[in-house]
Design a protein around this motif. Structure first.
Motif, mmCIF file in Angstrom:
data_model
loop_
_atom_site.group_PDB
_atom_site.id
_atom_site.type_symbol
_atom_site.label_atom_id
_atom_site.label_comp_id
_atom_site.label_asym_id
_atom_site.label_seq_id
_atom_site.Cartn_x
_atom_site.Cartn_y
_atom_site.Cartn_z
ATOM 1 N N VAL A 32 7.473 -8.808 18.211
ATOM 2 C CA VAL A 32 7.796 -7.380 18.165
ATOM 3 C C VAL A 32 6.566 -6.558 17.793
ATOM 4 N N TRP A 33 5.767 -7.070 16.852
ATOM 5 C CA TRP A 33 4.536 -6.407 16.423
ATOM 6 C C TRP A 33 3.370 -7.393 16.567
ATOM 7 N N PRO A 34 2.914 -7.640 17.778
ATOM 8 C CA PRO A 34 1.807 -8.580 17.970
ATOM 9 C C PRO A 34 0.463 -7.970 17.588
ATOM 10 N N VAL A 35 -0.497 -8.828 17.311
ATOM 11 C CA VAL A 35 -1.872 -8.365 17.108
ATOM 12 C C VAL A 35 -2.489 -8.054 18.471
ATOM 13 N N PHE A 36 -3.622 -7.361 18.451
ATOM 14 C CA PHE A 36 -4.323 -7.025 19.695
ATOM 15 C C PHE A 36 -5.323 -8.121 20.039
ATOM 16 N N LEU A 37 -5.218 -8.609 21.276
ATOM 17 C CA LEU A 37 -6.155 -9.585 21.799
ATOM 18 C C LEU A 37 -7.068 -8.906 22.814
#
Length: 280
Positions: free
Chosen positions: A266-271
């Motif tokens: 739902v709240w992924p990190v930025f890749l």
């Protein structure tokens, strides 16, 4: 008589000169700055030592501790100065000191331990940038940085880059101090769907505010970053995704608690490889 008068005058002149010398002691030696801002063609301003030797960040050091030890230090010698003297344009509060696991001290900038690169033979060389996709030249004006660590959610579970439980370090985007940034999966391109108009929920997932993107690590493209207006405030975006902090991370560098809230994904990190946000 004339000769005696001449000798007397010479002695008087020598005495005056001696007194004058005592009253005007030599100027103290000039103390050189031991951290400089050096201008380069390819990278703009970078941090160097007093001789112009380039300094670097290590993305594994996101939590503020050095992850470079043993043979790593041979290739990436640590930088440490007991007393910092900074060139104009640098701020003392951005610098600090850590004690490494090997007992040595190391100077930090914005929480990132500083290193040299053994492959830089001469002042002005910048051969260490992007080595292994984890080493980046130390710049004073990054808006974003890259961290490579194990993601650990608020649930205590370790996650990989796909938000699946797993033990493998992930390279993700942080702010310049190494604090984790998140995307909100329901958002769309340049549209923040989480923040309320009165910002009453902003403490839960604070927006990452700023005025303009200055610089990014060379592994990233500056063109992928922009800003949007959110109820009168300016929020950074990456590939159209609005960027947030997680309040429970408490702005502590290296924390990634938000990856499991309320559910993984739902709240992924930025890749670097994050897809562009969907158009509304």
């Amino acid at each position: 008589m004339k000769k005696a008068t001449t000798i007397y005058c010479l002695l008087l002149l020598l005495l005056i000169a001696a007194c004058s010398k005592d009253n005007n002691p030599p100027a103290p030696p000039v103390v050189e700055n031991n951290v400089l801002l050096s201008s380069t063609t390819s990278f703009g301003n970078v941090l160097t030592d007093s001789l112009g030797k380039t300094l670097y960040f290590f993305s594994i050091d996101a939590d503020g501790n050095s992850g470079c030890s043993g043979g790593c230090v041979t290739n990436w010698p640590i930088f440490y100065k007991d007393s910092l003297r900074l060139a104009s344009g640098l701020t003392a509060s951005d610098f600090g000191t850590i004690t490494r696991s090997d007992g040595q001290k190391q100077t930090t900038y914005k929480g990132w331990p500083l290193y040299y690169f053994a492959g830089d033979a001469n002042p002005g060389d910048i051969n260490g940038d992007k080595v292994g996709d984890v080493w980046f030249v130390a710049k004073p004006d990054y808006t974003f940085m890259l961290a490579k660590t194990q993601l650990v959610g608020k649930d205590g579970v370790s996650y990989d880059s796909t938000s699946t439980p797993g033990n493998s370090p992930t390279t993700y985007i942080t702010d310049d101090w190494g604090r984790t940034l998140y995307a909100f999966s329901p958002d769309s391109f340049n549209v923040n769907k989480f923040t309320k108009p009165d910002f009453s929920n902003n403490s839960v997932w604070p927006i990452f505010e700023g005025t303009a993107v200055q610089n990014v690590p060379s592994l990233l493209s500056k063109a992928d970053f922009a800003t949007i207006d959110v109820y009168g405030k300016t929020q950074f975006t990456y590939k159209g995704w609005p960027m947030y902090y997680f309040g429970a991370d408490s702005l502590v560098r290296g924390k990634t608690l938000g990856v499991s809230v309320p559910l993984p994904g739902v709240w992924p990190v930025f890749l670097q490889s994050s897809p562009e946000a969907p158009k509304p």
